[in-house]
Design a protein around this motif. Structure first.
Motif, PDB file in Angstrom:
ATOM      1  N   LEU A  86      11.080 123.064  -1.801  1.00  0.00           N
ATOM      2  CA  LEU A  86      11.637 121.921  -0.878  1.00  0.00           C
ATOM      3  C   LEU A  86      12.905 122.428  -0.592  1.00  0.00           C
ATOM      4  N   LYS A  87      14.526 122.884  -1.679  1.00  0.00           N
ATOM      5  CA  LYS A  87      15.135 123.072  -1.424  1.00  0.00           C
ATOM      6  C   LYS A  87      15.655 124.655  -0.202  1.00  0.00           C
ATOM      7  N   GLU A  88      14.049 125.188  -0.242  1.00  0.00           N
ATOM      8  CA  GLU A  88      14.246 126.827   0.590  1.00  0.00           C
ATOM      9  C   GLU A  88      13.404 126.572   1.780  1.00  0.00           C
ATOM     10  N   GLN A  89      13.090 125.063   2.307  1.00  0.00           N
ATOM     11  CA  GLN A  89      12.433 124.803   3.602  1.00  0.00           C
ATOM     12  C   GLN A  89      14.062 124.152   3.943  1.00  0.00           C
ATOM     13  N   LYS A  90      14.670 123.477   2.937  1.00  0.00           N
ATOM     14  CA  LYS A  90      16.208 123.066   3.521  1.00  0.00           C
ATOM     15  C   LYS A  90      17.611 124.472   4.987  1.00  0.00           C
ATOM     16  N   LEU A  91      16.844 125.385   3.040  1.00  0.00           N
ATOM     17  CA  LEU A  91      18.137 126.260   4.332  1.00  0.00           C
ATOM     18  C   LEU A  91      17.731 127.024   5.131  1.00  0.00           C
ATOM     19  N   VAL A  92      16.189 127.476   4.651  1.00  0.00           N
ATOM     20  CA  VAL A  92      15.589 127.955   6.222  1.00  0.00           C
ATOM     21  C   VAL A  92      16.273 126.787   6.888  1.00  0.00           C
ATOM     22  N   TYR A  93      15.855 125.637   7.691  1.00  0.00           N
ATOM     23  CA  TYR A  93      16.200 124.845   8.721  1.00  0.00           C
ATOM     24  C   TYR A  93      17.504 124.951   8.698  1.00  0.00           C
ATOM     25  N   TYR A  94      18.525 124.451   7.372  1.00  0.00           N
ATOM     26  CA  TYR A  94      19.794 125.127   8.447  1.00  0.00           C
ATOM     27  C   TYR A  94      20.189 126.691   8.751  1.00  0.00           C
ATOM     28  N   LEU A  95      19.549 127.436   8.655  1.00  0.00           N
ATOM     29  CA  LEU A  95      20.003 128.353   9.474  1.00  0.00           C
ATOM     30  C   LEU A  95      19.129 129.054  10.470  1.00  0.00           C
ATOM     31  N   THR A  96      18.396 128.658  11.124  1.00  0.00           N
ATOM     32  CA  THR A  96      17.828 128.386  12.863  1.00  0.00           C
ATOM     33  C   THR A  96      19.007 127.450  13.006  1.00  0.00           C
ATOM     34  N   GLN A  97      19.115 126.363  12.463  1.00  0.00           N
ATOM     35  CA  GLN A  97      19.806 125.315  13.363  1.00  0.00           C
ATOM     36  C   GLN A  97      20.990 126.330  13.723  1.00  0.00           C
ATOM     37  N   ALA A  98      22.000 126.745  12.792  1.00  0.00           N
ATOM     38  CA  ALA A  98      22.998 127.478  12.925  1.00  0.00           C
ATOM     39  C   ALA A  98      22.598 128.781  14.077  1.00  0.00           C
ATOM     40  N   GLY A  99      21.990 129.495  14.185  1.00  0.00           N
ATOM     41  CA  GLY A  99      21.600 129.899  14.268  1.00  0.00           C
ATOM     42  C   GLY A  99      21.420 129.751  15.958  1.00  0.00           C
TER      43      GLY A  99
END
Length: 679
Positions: A64-77
């Motif tokens: 879940l932590k890794e999925q959150k990280l990916v989600y936040y990074l894609t939103q930043a992009g």
């Protein structure tokens, strides 16, 4: 700097890399299709564009932590998406918003040819992040009249007037990036990195006066600013919070701060902290500190690219375009190909470069195959397939670089279909059979060698400035060709078999050489209109490498031009001598870079890489008419949906796929439109 997996495809129209000093690139289509799934990779085709979709393998195995990280990074992009539009051209956002309002609200005849032409034009604009073609840089031409657009605007109560309206139909700002010889390339380029009255001489003189605190570690002056004249005085408008693009940058920072909170390890978190600080301050020393930290942060399953990076869109080679790629490591493929980075020093020591141009210690070349989870800015919809960063030569030498292959992007290309063009352009059955059997691995290895070995090789002579200063507008194509030549030189070498990468190095090398010459001298021309020069950095480099080798080998008939039944073919008669020629040209291109020899690079590029044999071009276009597949491809992104509990905490992130290209583009404009129309 912008590879392929083991079952990658043989491409005849060329690869796009994003390679630090060079422009990103793309694969256009597979000649051999790898059908391994029922997933529908095709979305639609229009004009010269094919839109695909890709999967994210192994998503369910992330924590879940890794999925959150990916989600936040894609939103930043995605939050920086509008920056790329505005960078590409000053009126792009105004035009896009007007066209999208028409598209959403028009209630007239949608079966009319004019409306269909309007839809195609809008889709082309979406794909190119503006009104200039994503690859050729030429302004897109609508196949409807200005009177019809006025009717649409009136029907939907949409305002688009003045220069922003006129430029759609007139000849002004015809090239986003104009690299024509003997003209003012800055003044005649429509890209929005410079004020309308800033000249090439202005840029050169402005940055001549900049001195880095440590000359051995030169700062990337101009990377994150727009250069304009205010009351006649040259002034930089810096991209940062509170500065140019500040409203979008603040959104990027918001998501990066959330990403930092779920970083996989301290090194990753520290690097994100420096990136956040850079966005807030615009300080170029912080940018270098970030790149050093990011390059050293090699542990973990998730990585990313985010900021103003590639300089291809700047005719002067200073300013970086906004780009974001979020990556998940593919452990199996990364392990298989790590042998290249582990042997980087051997390749450097055994290259044909002059001894003084070789690195005594090649450091820190990390190589991974990754699966993309999201892209934005200059990486979307048209995406690279391999990336090698950071771009600063001194960081590459002192700390190293990260090289990645975008594995799931390649997989999507492999499964998107083929056309049979290969049979049309190969000289004989032997060439075809070599391509069928060895083309996939040859193509994949060339990309890997290009990224991992090519861009890590060589060094500048002491006291020689950065290539953007010495080689100027030729810096990108020279570096791209140099990395290609490293790959070509070693593809025909038993070392690859010794390392366990191939079973028959000679056959792999022959397939690679056949494909490169066929592409560089003929098949990449399907991307150009008859009469056009070659201008895009990668196409230029493929032509000058191929044309130089053809000319230099004529006395020994190394590459033979064959005419049969009114059709032209190029047949390699002597692979050993071609290997030697590639080595000679590699040695020379490194000398040019190491010494900063502007005249030599100008002679090489202008003499072999720009002008097109018009008879061959016309013939190639005629022979290509039988094939209906579009010459360019790009992607919609998977949609990451955050599932939350009653307290607003993310409990999971679901991956969904968009149904249509236009649906994703309209949603992006609605959810990530953080800039005003004009900046």
């Amino acid at each position: 700097m912008k590879l392929k997996q083991i079952l990658a495809l043989a491409i005849f129209t060329g690869i796009m890399f994003s390679c630090g000093d060079e422009k990103k690139g793309e694969i256009t289509e597979a000649e051999n299709v790898e059908t391994t799934t029922d997933f529908d990779f095709n979305v639609e085709q229009f004009a010269d564009i094919k839109v695909l979709r890709y999967q994210i393998p192994g998503w369910e195995n992330l924590t879940l932590k890794e999925q959150k990280l990916v989600y936040y990074l894609t939103q930043a992009g995605l939050s920086g998406r509008d920056i790329m539009w505005n960078m590409n051209y000053r009126h792009n956002l105004t035009i896009r918003k007007a066209l999208e309002n028409v598209y959403a609200n028009y209630n007239g005849d949608k079966k009319a040819d004019d409306w269909k032409a309007f839809e195609v034009y809008l889709k082309r604009v979406w794909f190119s992040n503006g009104i200039h073609h994503h690859y050729s840089n030429a302004k897109l031409k609508p196949e409807f009249s200005s009177e019809y657009l006025k009717e649409l605007l009136a029907n939907t109560n949409t305002t688009l007037e003045g220069e922003a309206f006129d430029v759609i139909f007139n000849d002004k700002d015809a090239k986003k990036v104009n690299l024509t010889k003997d003209v003012d390339n800055v003044l005649l380029s429509a890209v929005n990195f410079y004020g309308p009255d800033v000249t090439s001489a202005d840029v050169e003189n402005f940055y001549k006066k900049k001195e880095s605190p440590n000359p051995a570690k030169p700062l990337s002056y101009g990377l994150n600013s727009q250069l304009v004249k205010v009351d006649g005085v040259l002034t930089e408008r810096v991209y940062k919070s509170g500065g140019l693009y500040g409203s979008a940058i603040d959104e990027i920072v918001k998501w990066l701060e959330l990403a930092q909170g779920v970083a996989e390890n301290k090194a990753q978190g520290d690097a994100l902290g420096l990136l956040i600080s850079y966005y807030k301050t615009g300080d170029l020393q912080t940018w270098d500190d970030y790149n050093v930290a990011w390059t050293a942060a090699t542990e973990g399953n998730i990585d990313y690219i985010n900021s103003f990076i590639e300089v291809y869109n700047d005719p002067a080679g200073y300013r970086g375009s906004f780009e974001s790629i979020v990556q998940i490591k593919d452990f199996d493929m990364s392990e298989k190909m790590s042998v290249l980075s582990e042997n980087a020093q051997w390749f450097e020591d055994n290259s044909p470069l002059m001894d003084e141009h070789k690195k005594a210690n090649v450091v820190g070349v990390t190589y991974k195959v990754v699966n993309v989870a999201g892209e934005a800015g200059d990486a979307s919809p048209s995406t690279p397939i391999g990336v090698n960063l950071p771009n600063a030569n001194w960081i590459r030498a002192a700390v190293g670089s990260k090289s990645v292959s975008l594995g799931n992007i390649i997989h999507a290309y492999n499964n998107a279909g083929s056309t049979g063009r290969l049979k049309e352009f190969v000289n004989d059955d032997e060439e075809y059979e070599l391509e069928e059997k060895y083309g996939q691995i040859a193509d994949k290895l060339h990309t890997a060698l290009h990224e991992v070995i090519g861009h890590a090789s060589g060094q500048l002579n002491p006291g020689v400035g950065e290539t953007k200063e010495t080689l100027k507008k030729y810096a990108s194509t020279l570096e791209e060709g140099r990395a290609d030549l490293v790959g070509l030189y070693y593809l025909y070498n038993p070392k690859l078999q010794e390392l366990g990468l191939v079973d028959d190095w000679k056959s792999v090398g022959k397939a690679a050489y056949d494909g490169y010459i066929r592409n560089g001298l003929m098949t990449q021309l399907i991307r150009l209109e008859l009469g056009d020069d070659v201008e895009e950095a990668h196409m230029v480099n493929r032509q000058w490498v191929s044309a130089w080798a053809f000319e230099q080998g004529q006395a020994d008939n190394v590459i033979e031009k064959v005419t049969r039944d009114g059709k032209t073919y190029f047949n390699i008669n002597d692979y050993e001598k071609l290997h030697e020629l590639f080595g000679q040209l590699l040695r020379e291109t490194q000398r040019i870079k190491s010494e900063g020899d502007y005249k030599a690079v100008s002679d090489l590029v202008e003499g072999y890489g720009v002008k097109v044999d018009q008879a061959i071009h016309a013939e190639v276009l005629k022979r290509n008419e039988q094939f209906t597949s579009a010459p360019y491809s790009g992607f919609v992104n998977p949609v990451l949906v955050a599932e939350k509990d009653e307290n607003g905490e993310i409990t999971g992130v679901k991956v969904t796929q968009p149904d249509t290209f236009e649906g994703q583009m309209m949603r992006y404009s609605k959810d990530y439109g953080f800039l005003p129309s004009e900046n």
